[in-house]
Scaffold this active site. Sequence first.
Site, mmCIF file in Angstrom:
data_model
loop_
_atom_site.group_PDB
_atom_site.id
_atom_site.type_symbol
_atom_site.label_atom_id
_atom_site.label_comp_id
_atom_site.label_asym_id
_atom_site.label_seq_id
_atom_site.Cartn_x
_atom_site.Cartn_y
_atom_site.Cartn_z
ATOM 1 N N ASP A 118 2.012 -97.822 30.748
ATOM 2 C CA ASP A 118 1.288 -96.561 30.964
ATOM 3 C C ASP A 118 0.733 -95.974 29.666
ATOM 4 O OD1 ASP A 118 2.310 -96.910 33.554
ATOM 5 O OD2 ASP A 118 4.051 -95.663 33.116
ATOM 6 N N GLU A 145 -3.777 -93.017 41.015
ATOM 7 C CA GLU A 145 -2.835 -92.353 40.102
ATOM 8 C C GLU A 145 -3.367 -92.482 38.678
ATOM 9 O OE1 GLU A 145 0.911 -94.580 39.957
ATOM 10 O OE2 GLU A 145 -0.144 -96.344 40.722
#
Length: 536
Positions: A15, A196
Amino acid sequence: MTRFHNPILTGFNPDPSIVRVGEDFYIATSTFEWFPGVQIHHSRDLVHWRLVGRPLSRPAQLDMRGDPDSCGVWAPDLSYADGRFWLAYTDVKRFGQSTLNGASSVTLRDFHNYLVTCDRIDGEWSDPVYLNSSGFDPALFHDDDGRSWLVNMLWDHRPGKPRFGGIVVQELDRSSGALVGERRLIFEGTERGFTEGPHLYKHDGWYHLLVAEGGTGWDHAVVMARSRNLFGPYEVHPDGAVVTAAGSRDGALTRAGHGDLVELADGTPWIVYLCGRPLPGRERCVLGRETALQPMRWDEQGWLRSLTENAAPDPQPPLPPLPPAPWNEAAWDGDFCEGPLPPDLQWLRTPYPDELFSLSARPGFLRLYGGETVGSQFRQALVARRQQHFRYTATTRIEFDPADFQQAAGLICYYNSTKFHYLLVTRDGDARQLQVMTASPDEARLGMKTVVSALPDGAIELRGEVDFEKLRFAWRGEGGGAWQSLPDSLDLSILSDEASLPGLPNFTGAFVGLACQDMAGTAAPADFAFFRYEPS
């Protein structure tokens, strides 16, 4: 050399969020249940990176005791404005049942979003400001008019609804860090689903929205859309994904998605993104979700485009036009001395490490105080480092005299509470024993086997040798001599996202380290003289 090798951050570093401040680049990555929270790496040439800090290091900032496996700190977002760094992050408290979009049941999750700031990347970060709990992956966009906005995905728990309900935006007051005004839904995602990881940018008068879609597995992707207005409507990129390895399960870089953009001083765009490297012939990524980087371009119509065919991740991108800037820092030699824990190492969940270990109780040793059972989600004495290579050897020397079978300590290869191989010293009756404990999702069981029924007195050295999917443990006594290899080879591939009991979250990677348990609650200590990790 005209090219460099991806990934740039090896082992569990997912991420990525990237920011440039002058000539310096910084990447923040998720740490999930590992403490301290968030890893920040620094580079000046986009090729050579060093760890400069883990900013969430105090109880006021982060307390993950009780957080389930693969929860805790998700998707930190690092930005820079008004002369300071801003870090938004999620602390996931409940994952709930894992369900697909449109499932008929209710799926309840708890994720709380916070903001901390600091004027130095390696400084003392502020206490957190609470932002919201409407969904995960918060990110800040600092517009050129001086206003700032928070974007995050929206979680929809209702039966029959897409769980990933789109991207919402709300203004953030920079002076207080508080959200003001109403939140607005600006993007509902594409047919890939699982929208997302949002980030907003402004380029040539367009607002560009970057999201992750397709889930975190083999169909992961970086998708973009744009609008002339911050609140939309957003037009989806004509290529769909701008980076993806969707459909590939055996390439050099797979599972590519969840990205972020940075521009060099000359305006050249580069993208960082997470990826996975499967074991040869096995659809399992024991190194976890890693971080890669490659150049992009803005086309004549103002869309961001990949330089690779079919928007594929690039294992060997061209070098950026920056002066080489390697770091001349010596690697940790594996010895323990007083002071902070060596930066290679982390522990699980608790912000009170003095309850788990000490580097001063016995100078020259790491002392672990026997805690709860291996895999506990509260107070587990386990200190470990990321596996960053397909082949490595880990060794330690332990001084430990357990009183009975409820006390154990040793060397562990660990993913989470349901996936580990543990070579441990314990006692049964009058004899110290060496046992192997394995939690395997493939067999849906926790097994334990005695491999040495009576150990000699004194210190014991333990070794784990990893060769891709194979792990072999060995031991020897205090005087050294030949290693005594255990006869059975263990399956290391279970320490991966892809090996799982049904319905559980799996978003991290394999670690190797030291552990100690005292299930009687007396905190019996084990002393470790060193811990060495040597790539083969």
